[in-house]
Write a protein that holds these residues in place. Structure first.
Motif, PDB file in Angstrom:
ATOM      1  N   ALA A  52       0.718  -1.422  -0.042  1.00 18.22           N
ATOM      2  CA  ALA A  52       0.500   0.013  -0.259  1.00 18.22           C
ATOM      3  C   ALA A  52       1.233   1.424   0.071  1.00 18.22           C
ATOM      4  N   ILE A  53       1.780   1.485   0.427  1.00 19.56           N
ATOM      5  CA  ILE A  53       2.795   2.562   1.269  1.00 19.56           C
ATOM      6  C   ILE A  53       3.970   2.579  -0.777  1.00 19.56           C
ATOM      7  N   GLY A  54       4.039   1.472  -0.958  1.00 20.86           N
ATOM      8  CA  GLY A  54       4.872   1.486  -2.503  1.00 20.86           C
ATOM      9  C   GLY A  54       3.558   1.861  -3.475  1.00 20.86           C
ATOM     10  N   ALA A  55       2.389   1.163  -3.327  1.00 27.13           N
ATOM     11  CA  ALA A  55       1.316   2.375  -4.674  1.00 27.13           C
ATOM     12  C   ALA A  55       1.152   3.353  -4.267  1.00 27.13           C
ATOM     13  N   ALA A  56       1.055   4.167  -3.103  1.00 23.37           N
ATOM     14  CA  ALA A  56       1.263   5.673  -2.866  1.00 23.37           C
ATOM     15  C   ALA A  56       1.861   6.054  -2.966  1.00 23.37           C
ATOM     16  N   VAL A  57       3.656   5.764  -2.862  1.00 19.27           N
ATOM     17  CA  VAL A  57       4.788   6.458  -3.363  1.00 19.27           C
ATOM     18  C   VAL A  57       4.794   6.666  -4.594  1.00 19.27           C
ATOM     19  N   LEU A  58       4.408   5.780  -5.414  1.00 22.29           N
ATOM     20  CA  LEU A  58       4.338   6.045  -6.630  1.00 22.29           C
ATOM     21  C   LEU A  58       3.143   6.648  -7.700  1.00 22.29           C
ATOM     22  N   ILE A  59       1.881   6.833  -7.166  1.00 20.73           N
ATOM     23  CA  ILE A  59       1.078   7.981  -7.340  1.00 20.73           C
ATOM     24  C   ILE A  59       1.518   8.812  -7.396  1.00 20.73           C
ATOM     25  N   GLY A  60       2.316   9.482  -6.063  1.00 21.20           N
ATOM     26  CA  GLY A  60       2.988  10.765  -5.942  1.00 21.20           C
ATOM     27  C   GLY A  60       4.207  11.236  -6.946  1.00 21.20           C
ATOM     28  N   ALA A  61       4.503   9.900  -6.814  1.00 24.99           N
ATOM     29  CA  ALA A  61       5.221  10.066  -8.127  1.00 24.99           C
ATOM     30  C   ALA A  61       5.095  10.303  -9.994  1.00 24.99           C
ATOM     31  N   ALA A  62       4.373   9.183  -9.610  1.00 26.17           N
ATOM     32  CA  ALA A  62       3.561   9.453 -11.291  1.00 26.17           C
ATOM     33  C   ALA A  62       3.853  11.110 -11.200  1.00 26.17           C
ATOM     34  N   PHE A  63       2.478  11.109 -10.013  1.00 27.94           N
ATOM     35  CA  PHE A  63       1.587  12.851 -10.368  1.00 27.94           C
ATOM     36  C   PHE A  63       3.403  13.534 -10.397  1.00 27.94           C
ATOM     37  N   GLY A  64       4.075  13.351  -9.964  1.00 25.72           N
ATOM     38  CA  GLY A  64       4.960  14.528 -10.124  1.00 25.72           C
ATOM     39  C   GLY A  64       5.724  14.303 -11.522  1.00 25.72           C
ATOM     40  N   THR A  65       5.609  13.283 -12.303  1.00 30.79           N
ATOM     41  CA  THR A  65       6.195  13.007 -13.707  1.00 30.79           C
ATOM     42  C   THR A  65       6.001  14.157 -14.157  1.00 30.79           C
ATOM     43  N   VAL A  66       4.315  13.245 -14.001  1.00 30.11           N
ATOM     44  CA  VAL A  66       3.538  14.535 -15.459  1.00 30.11           C
ATOM     45  C   VAL A  66       3.335  16.103 -15.364  1.00 30.11           C
ATOM     46  N   ASN A  67       3.766  16.378 -14.223  1.00 32.26           N
ATOM     47  CA  ASN A  67       3.771  18.201 -13.724  1.00 32.26           C
ATOM     48  C   ASN A  67       4.765  18.375 -14.542  1.00 32.26           C
ATOM     49  N   GLY A  68       5.866  16.901 -14.054  1.00 32.73           N
ATOM     50  CA  GLY A  68       7.348  18.471 -14.739  1.00 32.73           C
ATOM     51  C   GLY A  68       7.629  17.555 -15.749  1.00 32.73           C
ATOM     52  N   ALA A  69       7.105  16.230 -16.576  1.00 29.28           N
ATOM     53  CA  ALA A  69       7.084  16.326 -18.086  1.00 29.28           C
ATOM     54  C   ALA A  69       6.934  17.496 -18.543  1.00 29.28           C
ATOM     55  N   LEU A  70       5.718  18.329 -18.417  1.00 24.56           N
ATOM     56  CA  LEU A  70       4.686  18.600 -19.083  1.00 24.56           C
ATOM     57  C   LEU A  70       5.819  20.817 -19.032  1.00 24.56           C
ATOM     58  N   ILE A  71       6.377  20.841 -17.626  1.00 21.57           N
ATOM     59  CA  ILE A  71       6.320  22.066 -16.853  1.00 21.57           C
ATOM     60  C   ILE A  71       8.271  21.938 -18.163  1.00 21.57           C
ATOM     61  N   ALA A  72       8.343  20.274 -17.911  1.00 26.69           N
ATOM     62  CA  ALA A  72      10.654  20.969 -18.151  1.00 26.69           C
ATOM     63  C   ALA A  72      10.826  20.787 -19.305  1.00 26.69           C
ATOM     64  N   TYR A  73       9.767  19.908 -20.089  1.00 29.34           N
ATOM     65  CA  TYR A  73      10.173  19.637 -21.294  1.00 29.34           C
ATOM     66  C   TYR A  73       9.275  20.178 -22.060  1.00 29.34           C
ATOM     67  N   LEU A  74       8.573  20.482 -22.282  1.00 29.90           N
ATOM     68  CA  LEU A  74       7.776  21.749 -22.668  1.00 29.90           C
ATOM     69  C   LEU A  74       7.239  23.181 -22.875  1.00 29.90           C
ATOM     70  N   ASP A  75       7.827  23.342 -21.624  1.00 27.58           N
ATOM     71  CA  ASP A  75       8.120  24.400 -21.038  1.00 27.58           C
ATOM     72  C   ASP A  75       6.737  25.152 -20.921  1.00 27.58           C
ATOM     73  N   LEU A  76       5.450  24.280 -20.209  1.00 34.95           N
ATOM     74  CA  LEU A  76       4.291  24.809 -20.457  1.00 34.95           C
ATOM     75  C   LEU A  76       4.109  25.500 -18.572  1.00 34.95           C
ATOM     76  N   PRO A  77       3.631  26.057 -18.894  1.00 29.27           N
ATOM     77  CA  PRO A  77       3.594  27.588 -17.143  1.00 29.27           C
ATOM     78  C   PRO A  77       3.325  26.773 -16.221  1.00 29.27           C
ATOM     79  N   ALA A  78       3.990  26.214 -15.094  1.00 28.83           N
ATOM     80  CA  ALA A  78       3.392  25.203 -14.151  1.00 28.83           C
ATOM     81  C   ALA A  78       1.921  25.771 -13.157  1.00 28.83           C
ATOM     82  N   PHE A  79       1.843  27.063 -13.324  1.00 23.83           N
ATOM     83  CA  PHE A  79       0.651  26.956 -12.252  1.00 23.83           C
ATOM     84  C   PHE A  79      -0.699  26.787 -13.122  1.00 23.83           C
ATOM     85  N   ILE A  80      -0.768  26.463 -15.041  1.00 21.81           N
ATOM     86  CA  ILE A  80      -1.734  25.886 -14.949  1.00 21.81           C
ATOM     87  C   ILE A  80      -1.429  24.130 -15.247  1.00 21.81           C
ATOM     88  N   VAL A  81      -0.603  23.898 -15.489  1.00 23.42           N
ATOM     89  CA  VAL A  81      -0.474  22.552 -15.368  1.00 23.42           C
ATOM     90  C   VAL A  81      -0.704  22.048 -14.105  1.00 23.42           C
TER      91      VAL A  81
END
Lengths: 333, 321
Positions: free
Chosen positions: B101-130
């Motif tokens: 359960a802990i592993g799954a929750a940490v994965l979800i946190g990391a997954a959301f971080g990855t989506v946010n980070g990918a869109l902001i870092a690699y596609l230069d989208l504004p952080a507050f919108i993403v």
């Protein structure tokens, strides 16, 4: 001047279609396609969609959504953001409903508009003069307005607004609903303001290149205050139309409005980096969004999904515009 | 004295006071006022309570500090915290082992971080919108999973995350200390940390120079997501249940803590020590408002006001912006 002519000739003769550069053309075409596809799909999947009463219903939902996001569009055009629109709308709705039901309709309307205007003014002063990043200043305002709305309402729900007031939400002039007329009127006023006045061109200039705008001697700070104040005022205006339609107001009203407002602006194709876009796009965006929400309703999708769908729409539309814009600029270069 | 030779100026105390972040003043002022005005504040029981309440906020704020240092923002951390708590609780209740359960929750946190980070870092989208978009998505998933209800009936061992005591100190305090230590090392002793500051300073130059700035910017969001997942366990244990919307608003307190702690939205200025003071200031403020009988509705407005005032004052003092 030379730089300007140079860019103009890059796009000028060959690449422009209907006066639109290729990336803007993508925005316009994709949004209109979405609008048509949604209408066709909904007419096929739900027999109830293509009824006069449902179409009126969609338009009535689109109108306040547009009013709120049109003010936000001005802010976004300057390269800023107003995260407080939803909360200001909620606060204004609570104040208006409370005074109107206690028998002071004129005072209620004026008070609501004044509250919206002052929240916007404070936002503008914080951004323009205290130089606080807009998403922080307006995010703080979001919680202030939310808190004040809670304090003001004490958990009550106000309903039963008088019939004369409800005309602005439910009335008709001929076959057209009053909110739609308000929407068209506002669209015309703001469109003319943006494209035919010095103030409007200044708003685009600030978003396009803030340094150049300042160096050209433009009153940048006053114009910023103007756009944030307009955003607050439009949010409270939208609040009046919403409570007139729903005949009720409570604190949760404002909490559900931020995502739709941002989504309508993104769908409308206004660039979040500022300087590109306009209120006509936001009108189309509001219509698309109203259709999506109406469709979810007709298809019996649970309201739990709404925030996710709105979030997805925001991500998808900025993502598509960014990817297409990049691909085109890479080819040009 | 060798410091003066290499040119580092020695600041007198007055300069330090003039440059100290708003949190220091707020914390000092609140502590004095509360000690005098409410007899219940300066007691061991209440101060322990404040420390426990502030643990979740501090852990989330540590991640938020790194995000803000890169000139970004993560509005989705609040709903992501709610989602991680819900997923962990649902899995434990339906009989999965705790580590899964802990592993799954940490994965979800990391997954959301990855989506946010990918869109902001690699596609230069504004952080507050993403992150506003992922805010809506995380909130929806959490409410859909639980049909809008709370997850209750957790096994007793989950409460260890909040009630457990290890070497004389409660687990949440250990967790905060550990999160601080790890973040401190990452930020001040590794390449990741140097990139975090450098991205805030001049991301464009880093990218043009061919360095892996985008990759490290993505990692910053992933790290914030993982810390948020960890914080969600303490939150779930404290309430002995998981609510899908419990985290909403927490991102705001975290931003307040970071800004009060003197981290600027521009040029990668600030650090995590200030954030600890900032989180304490927000915690003491809320605790004090509670003790003085101020309703939660007013508390929301007061915190909103304090953050704007703090940023405004810092900006006028020439610290920010």
């Amino acid at each position: 001047m030379r730089a300007e002519t140079a860019t103009a000739s890059v796009y000028g003769d060959r690449r422009e279609v209907f006066g639109l550069s290729p990336d803007r053309l993508f925005v316009v075409v994709s949004r209109l396609t979405a609008l048509v596809v949604l209408c066709v799909a909904l007419s096929v999947f739900t027999p109830y969609f293509l009824t006069w009463s449902n179409i009126i219903n969609v338009l009535r939902h689109a109108a306040p959504l547009f009013l709120m996001s049109a003010g936000l569009t001005l802010v976004v055009l300057t390269g800023g953001i107003d995260l407080s629109v939803g909360a200001v709308l909620g606060l204004a709705a609570c104040i208006a409903a409370s005074f109107i039901t206690s028998g002071y309709p004129v005072f209620g309307i004026v008070a609501a508009l004044a509250v919206g205007l002052s929240c916007g003014l404070v936002n503008g002063l914080l951004v323009a003069y205290a130089r606080i990043p807009s998403f922080i200043a307006t995010y703080g305002m979001l919680w202030i307005a939310n808190g004040l709305a809670y304090v003001f309402m004490k958990g009550e729900v106000i309903y039963g607004l008088p019939a004369p007031f409800r005309v602005i939400g439910t009335g008709f002039v001929g076959p057209l609903p009053v909110p739609v007329l308000i929407m068209i009127g506002t669209l015309l006023v703001l469109h003319v303001l943006l494209h035919r006045t010095r103030l409007g061109r200044g708003i685009y200039a600030i978003g396009g290149n803030p340094v150049a705008a300042r160096l050209s001697g433009m009153p940048v700070q006053r114009r910023l205050v103007f756009v944030y104040a307009t955003s607050g005022l439009m949010a409270s205006f939208a609040a009046l139309v919403i409570i007139a339609r729903t005949n009720a107001a409570d604190v949760s009203l404002g909490e559900e409005q931020l995502l739709p407002a941002i989504a309508a602006v993104c769908l409308g194709g206004t660039s979040l980096f500022g300087g590109v876009g306009g209120v006509a796009g936001t009108a189309v965006g509001s219509l698309i969004l109203a259709l999506v929400l109406n469709g979810m309703n007709l298809l019996g999708v649970k309201t739990f999904w709404q925030a996710g769908v709105l979030g997805g729409i925001i991500l998808l539309s900025v993502l598509a515009d960014q990817l297409v814009g990049r691909r085109i600029s890479r080819r040009t270069a | 004295m060798s410091d003066t030779k290499v040119g580092r100026p020695q600041y007198p105390v007055s300069t330090w006071l003039a440059q100290a972040p708003g949190a220091v003043y707020l914390l000092a002022l609140m502590s004095i006022v509360l000690t005098v005005a409410t007899p219940g504040f300066f007691t061991v029981a209440n101060l322990t309570n404040v420390a426990l309440q502030v643990a979740v906020l501090t852990i989330v704020a540590l991640g938020m500090t790194l995000v803000i240092l890169t000139e970004g923002i993560d509005l989705s951390l609040g709903p992501v915290l709610g989602l991680c708590g819900v997923v962990m609780a649902l899995m434990v209740v339906s009989g999965w082992p705790l580590f899964m359960a802990i592993g799954a929750a940490v994965l979800i946190g990391a997954a959301f971080g990855t989506v946010n980070g990918a869109l902001i870092a690699y596609l230069d989208l504004p952080a507050f919108i993403v992150t506003l978009g992922t805010f809506g998505i995380a909130q929806s998933i959490a409410t859909v999973l639980t049909e809008g209800n709370s997850v209750t009936g957790l096994p007793d061992y989950v409460r260890w995350f909040n009630d457990g005591v290890f070497l004389g100190l409660p687990v949440p305090i250990w967790a905060t200390a550990l999160a601080f230590a790890v973040t401190y090392i990452l930020l001040y002793r590794t390449k990741f940390g140097r990139y975090t500051f450098a991205i805030g300073n001049n991301r464009h130059a880093l990218i043009l120079s061919g360095s892996r700035a985008r990759y490290y910017q993505l990692l910053v969001y992933v790290y914030a997501g993982v810390l948020t997942a960890l914080a969600s366990f303490i939150m779930t244990a404290r309430l002995n249940s998981a609510h899908p919307t419990i985290g909403i608003g927490l991102e705001f307190d975290a931003i307040a803590a970071v800004i009060l702690g003197g981290t600027s939205f521009e040029k990668g200025r600030g650090g995590i020590i200030g954030t600890i003071v900032g989180a304490l200031a927000v915690g003491v403020l809320r605790n004090g408002l509670n003790l003085m009988g101020v309703s939660t509705e007013w508390q929301v407005a007061v915190v909103g006001f304090v953050i704007i005032a703090a940023v405004g004052l810092d900006s006028l003092r020439g610290l920010n912006a």
